[in-house]
Design an enzyme around this catalytic site. Structure first.
Site, PDB file in Angstrom:
ATOM      1  N   GLY A 166      11.347 -14.693 -58.212  1.00  0.00           N
ATOM      2  CA  GLY A 166      11.040 -13.256 -58.179  1.00  0.00           C
ATOM      3  C   GLY A 166      12.045 -12.463 -58.996  1.00  0.00           C
ATOM      4  N   ASN A 167      13.275 -12.978 -59.075  1.00  0.00           N
ATOM      5  CA  ASN A 167      14.312 -12.291 -59.844  1.00  0.00           C
ATOM      6  C   ASN A 167      14.137 -12.462 -61.355  1.00  0.00           C
ATOM      7  OD1 ASN A 167      15.830 -11.044 -57.749  1.00  0.00           O
ATOM      8  ND2 ASN A 167      16.516 -13.075 -57.152  1.00  0.00           N
TER       9      ASN A 167
ATOM     10  N   LYS B 197      16.272 -14.938 -45.552  1.00  0.00           N
ATOM     11  CA  LYS B 197      15.635 -14.728 -46.863  1.00  0.00           C
ATOM     12  C   LYS B 197      15.926 -13.334 -47.399  1.00  0.00           C
ATOM     13  CE  LYS B 197      12.982 -15.633 -50.260  1.00  0.00           C
ATOM     14  NZ  LYS B 197      13.568 -16.520 -51.238  1.00  0.00           N
TER      15      LYS B 197
ATOM     16  N   LYS C 248       9.576 -19.564 -51.771  1.00  0.00           N
ATOM     17  CA  LYS C 248       8.547 -20.091 -52.675  1.00  0.00           C
ATOM     18  C   LYS C 248       8.916 -21.471 -53.212  1.00  0.00           C
ATOM     19  CE  LYS C 248      10.455 -19.439 -56.960  1.00  0.00           C
ATOM     20  NZ  LYS C 248      11.760 -19.139 -56.464  1.00  0.00           N
TER      21      LYS C 248
ATOM     22  N   LYS D 156      16.689 -24.018 -53.198  1.00  0.00           N
ATOM     23  CA  LYS D 156      16.150 -24.704 -54.382  1.00  0.00           C
ATOM     24  C   LYS D 156      16.509 -26.193 -54.328  1.00  0.00           C
ATOM     25  CE  LYS D 156      16.472 -20.531 -57.053  1.00  0.00           C
ATOM     26  NZ  LYS D 156      15.121 -20.083 -56.703  1.00  0.00           N
TER      27      LYS D 156
HETATM   28  N1  LIG Z   1      25.892 -23.413 -57.408  1.00  0.00           N
HETATM   29  C1  LIG Z   1      25.129 -22.596 -58.134  1.00  0.00           C
HETATM   30  N2  LIG Z   1      24.714 -22.967 -59.360  1.00  0.00           N
HETATM   31  C2  LIG Z   1      23.946 -22.149 -60.103  1.00  0.00           C
HETATM   32  N3  LIG Z   1      23.536 -20.917 -59.695  1.00  0.00           N
HETATM   33  C3  LIG Z   1      23.907 -20.495 -58.483  1.00  0.00           C
HETATM   34  C4  LIG Z   1      24.722 -21.316 -57.647  1.00  0.00           C
HETATM   35  N4  LIG Z   1      24.963 -20.647 -56.508  1.00  0.00           N
HETATM   36  C5  LIG Z   1      24.314 -19.480 -56.595  1.00  0.00           C
HETATM   37  N5  LIG Z   1      23.674 -19.366 -57.784  1.00  0.00           N
HETATM   38  C6  LIG Z   1      22.878 -18.177 -58.142  1.00  0.00           C
HETATM   39  O1  LIG Z   1      21.601 -18.365 -57.545  1.00  0.00           O
HETATM   40  C7  LIG Z   1      20.636 -17.792 -58.415  1.00  0.00           C
HETATM   41  C8  LIG Z   1      19.265 -18.361 -58.051  1.00  0.00           C
HETATM   42  O2  LIG Z   1      18.868 -17.783 -56.835  1.00  0.00           O
HETATM   43  P1  LIG Z   1      17.843 -16.551 -56.786  1.00  0.00           P
HETATM   44  O3  LIG Z   1      18.214 -15.529 -57.819  1.00  0.00           O
HETATM   45  O4  LIG Z   1      17.742 -16.126 -55.379  1.00  0.00           O
HETATM   46  O5  LIG Z   1      16.535 -17.299 -57.207  1.00  0.00           O
HETATM   47  P2  LIG Z   1      15.146 -16.840 -57.824  1.00  0.00           P
HETATM   48  O6  LIG Z   1      15.279 -17.092 -59.290  1.00  0.00           O
HETATM   49  O7  LIG Z   1      14.200 -17.764 -57.182  1.00  0.00           O
HETATM   50  O8  LIG Z   1      14.912 -15.390 -57.495  1.00  0.00           O
HETATM   51  C9  LIG Z   1      21.128 -18.166 -59.791  1.00  0.00           C
HETATM   52  O9  LIG Z   1      20.578 -17.373 -60.793  1.00  0.00           O
HETATM   53  C10 LIG Z   1      22.646 -17.929 -59.634  1.00  0.00           C
HETATM   54  O10 LIG Z   1      22.949 -16.581 -59.874  1.00  0.00           O
HETATM   55  N1  LIG Z   2       9.398 -15.760 -51.605  1.00  0.00           N
HETATM   56  C1  LIG Z   2      10.429 -16.100 -52.456  1.00  0.00           C
HETATM   57  O1  LIG Z   2      10.973 -17.195 -52.394  1.00  0.00           O
HETATM   58  O2  LIG Z   2      10.809 -15.127 -53.349  1.00  0.00           O
HETATM   59  P1  LIG Z   2      12.026 -15.134 -54.385  1.00  0.00           P
HETATM   60  O3  LIG Z   2      11.893 -16.342 -55.240  1.00  0.00           O
HETATM   61  O4  LIG Z   2      11.836 -13.877 -55.147  1.00  0.00           O
HETATM   62  O5  LIG Z   2      13.280 -15.134 -53.582  1.00  0.00           O
END
Ligand SMILES: Nc1ncnc2c1ncn2[C@@H]1O[C@H](COP(=O)(O)OP(=O)(O)O)[C@@H](O)[C@H]1O
Ligand SMILES: NC(=O)OP(=O)(O)O
Length: 311
Positions: free
Chosen positions: A10-11, A128, A212, A274
């Protein structure tokens, strides 16, 4: 050719520093579509799943602020709203790019429900992160006024957290498979799917936001995908992330990943799920799971970058 499930964060659709206008999201999706379309041009069957964390949190705020005028909706319905909303933006942007690139394919969204257990301990322990990022001061002011839970999210600020039970079944799996058999590109399990509990075959929505990546891992295993790509904001998973000692990982075994997890290398609201989802996919018989950023998709498929989690 391979069947590839791509889980887009989502980010990636609302980027850091953006407020999440439709124009911003359309632009981000348009940019993200190119590496995915390249996969299609190479003949791979593509399934797109996506996050909804920023969007569902924003939708929740919209409802809360308007509740003196219009009825507030429960979180499962907001999950459905964001699935439809994002599915629309994705399928339109992709279709337009397909026309540009002369790709003659159909793309469609399947609004998906994910069965969760009503006894999942996650209902008692929200993890979450959703919605916007707040500064410490902003967060403390909100907590003073309302009984909400926040977490610090990977150095990016504070975010409200909600329950995130584990998906155990994708209700619309057969519909997804039927579309794939017709060579239709499917957008599905958006926001992890709408959380529902099942009682003697009867479904009922519950208030939560499913991760997700878990839903994508479950779906990828269920449909026998050759690859699960977890696409996020970093090219590779790292240990000592964000410190001068950061060390990027190219390949990590389940055993190593679990050890790093115990050391706290992968936070619960961001990289942790993840890694857990990648392990789930492998444990359910999946073969290839790679965490990387969308712009590195081709390089990662070619084995040049990304982080592979292996047995
Ligand atoms: N050990 C790690 N290695 C790489 N990224 C990490 C780590 N710990 C935290 N992150 C952060 O987590 C982010 C991914 O989580 P998030 O932004 O919540 O996921 P999404 O892309 O699903 O929205 C990465 O972009 C990075 O900023
Ligand atoms: N539902 C969910 O996992 O959303 P993000 O990837 O945006 O955190």
């Amino acid at each position: 050719m391979s069947k590839v499930v791509l889980a887009i964060g989502g980010n990636a659709i609302i980027k850091e520093g953006q407020i999440g206008t439709i124009e911003e999201q359309q632009q981000n999706i348009m940019e993200s579509s190119v590496p995915v379309l390249e996969l299609m041009e190479q003949g791979h069957t593509v399934v797109i799943t996506h996050g909804n964390g920023p969007q569902v949190g924003n939708t929740l705020i919209r409802g809360e602020m308007a509740k003196s005028v219009v009825p507030e909706y429960p979180l499962d319905v907001l999950d459905a709203e964001t699935q439809g909303n994002l599915g629309y933006l994705i399928q339109q942007a992709f279709k337009n790019k397909m026309v540009e690139r002369n790709i003659d394919k159909t793309i469609t969204t399947v609004v998906t429900q994910s069965v969760v257990s009503k006894d999942d301990p996650a209902f008692e322990n929200p993890t979450k992160p959703i919605g916007p990022f707040y500064s410490k001061e902003e967060m403390e002011k909100i907590v003073e006024e309302r009984n909400l839970t926040f977490v610090e999210d990977s150095g990016r600020g504070y975010r409200r957290v909600v329950a995130s039970p584990k998906p155990v079944k994708i209700v619309e799996k057969e519909s997804i498979e039927a579309l794939l058999e017709k060579d239709i590109t499917v957008i599905t399990a958006g926001g992890g799917g709408i959380p529902v509990i099942e009682n003697n075959g009867i479904l009922e929505g519950v208030e939560a936001v499913i991760d997700k990546d878990f839903a994508s891992a479950l779906l990828a295993a269920d449909i026998n995908a050759d690859y699960l790509f977890i696409l996020t904001g970093v090219e590779q998973v790292a240990i000592n992330f964000g410190t001068p000692n950061q060390q990027n990982l190219f390949e990590v075994t389940i055993e190593e990943a679990l050890r790093y997890m115990e050391e706290g290398q992968f936070p619960k609201g961001s990289m942790g799920p993840k890694i857990e989802a990648a392990i789930l996919f492998l444990q359910k018989g999946g073969k290839n799971v790679i965490i990387t950023s969308i712009d590195k998709l081709q390089d990662a498929l070619a084995g040049k970058t990304g982080t592979r989690i292996v047995m």
